[in-house]
Design an enzyme around this catalytic site. Sequence first.
Site, short mmCIF file in Angstrom:
data_model
loop_
_atom_site.label_atom_id
_atom_site.label_comp_id
_atom_site.label_asym_id
_atom_site.label_seq_id
_atom_site.Cartn_x
_atom_site.Cartn_y
_atom_site.Cartn_z
N LYS A 111 0.82 -1.22 0.00
CA LYS A 111 0.00 0.00 0.00
C LYS A 111 0.85 1.26 0.00
O LYS A 111 0.34 2.34 -0.28
CB LYS A 111 -0.97 -0.01 1.18
CG LYS A 111 -2.16 -0.92 0.93
CD LYS A 111 -3.21 -0.80 1.99
CE LYS A 111 -4.43 -1.64 1.63
NZ LYS A 111 -5.34 -1.78 2.76
N HIS A 161 -5.30 -11.63 -1.16
CA HIS A 161 -6.65 -11.28 -1.63
C HIS A 161 -7.21 -12.29 -2.62
O HIS A 161 -8.20 -11.99 -3.30
CB HIS A 161 -6.66 -9.88 -2.26
CG HIS A 161 -6.61 -8.78 -1.25
ND1 HIS A 161 -7.68 -8.48 -0.42
CD2 HIS A 161 -5.62 -7.92 -0.89
CE1 HIS A 161 -7.35 -7.47 0.38
NE2 HIS A 161 -6.10 -7.12 0.12
#
Length: 250
Positions: A111, A161
């Site tokens: 991120k 994910h």
Amino acid sequence: MQASSDTVTALRARLERAEREAAAHQRQLERYAADLRESYRRERARAQQLRRSYKATVRALSNAVEARDAYTGKHAERVAAYGLAIARAAGIDVADEPQLEFGFLLHDIGKVGVPDAILFKPAALNADEFSCIASHAEIGSQILRHVDFLDEATLIVRHHHERWDGSGYPDRLKGEQIPLAARVFAVADALDALTTDRPYRDAVAWDQARAEIRKGSGSQFDPSVVAAYDTIGDDTFERLSDGVRGSAGR
Ligand SMILES: [Fe+2]
């Protein structure tokens, strides 16, 4: 008569010499064993120290990522605690797998490559913005790819994910193609997301979170990991969550 007495004396002398040599060998072997024990003890202490250093480094990296997002607070530490509990229940020997905790702590390190305006956008994301956020899994695995001691942790970072039914990202892996640790992570991550306040919704109770996670068994989550999670009581997760909160600032 004299001859046989000489033979006995010679034999006795030889026997005594052999016994002295055997005793000397035994003492030497004992010294070797003591040296080996000492080297092993020192190696073990060094390995433990190295492991503590690795962990401190991973924690520092993880905290650097989280410092940017005041909202999620100690998300990575909670997920790591839940994930290790679920992994244990799934039969993974977590003491032998430090990579697991490292991967859990660093899952969102990618991120750092996502702009604030997109990461913290309060409104719904358009397709480009979503794919920018989704790229954090791949960016994270790229960031860590040359760190040898994070070898397997990098797999968790890349695949955290993915979904059991193959509709996740970045590689759309399906079922057992997804590394087991990443499948464990997915349940731990959902549990923390559901039980903490987020900008777009309030936290739900532990039993509601469990109902939600069960609903995702076989689609989002590996059913065997959900079954392992189901062997752990809500009180345990609550205690783990309190433990992380309690350790803040120490
Ligand atoms: Fe993520």
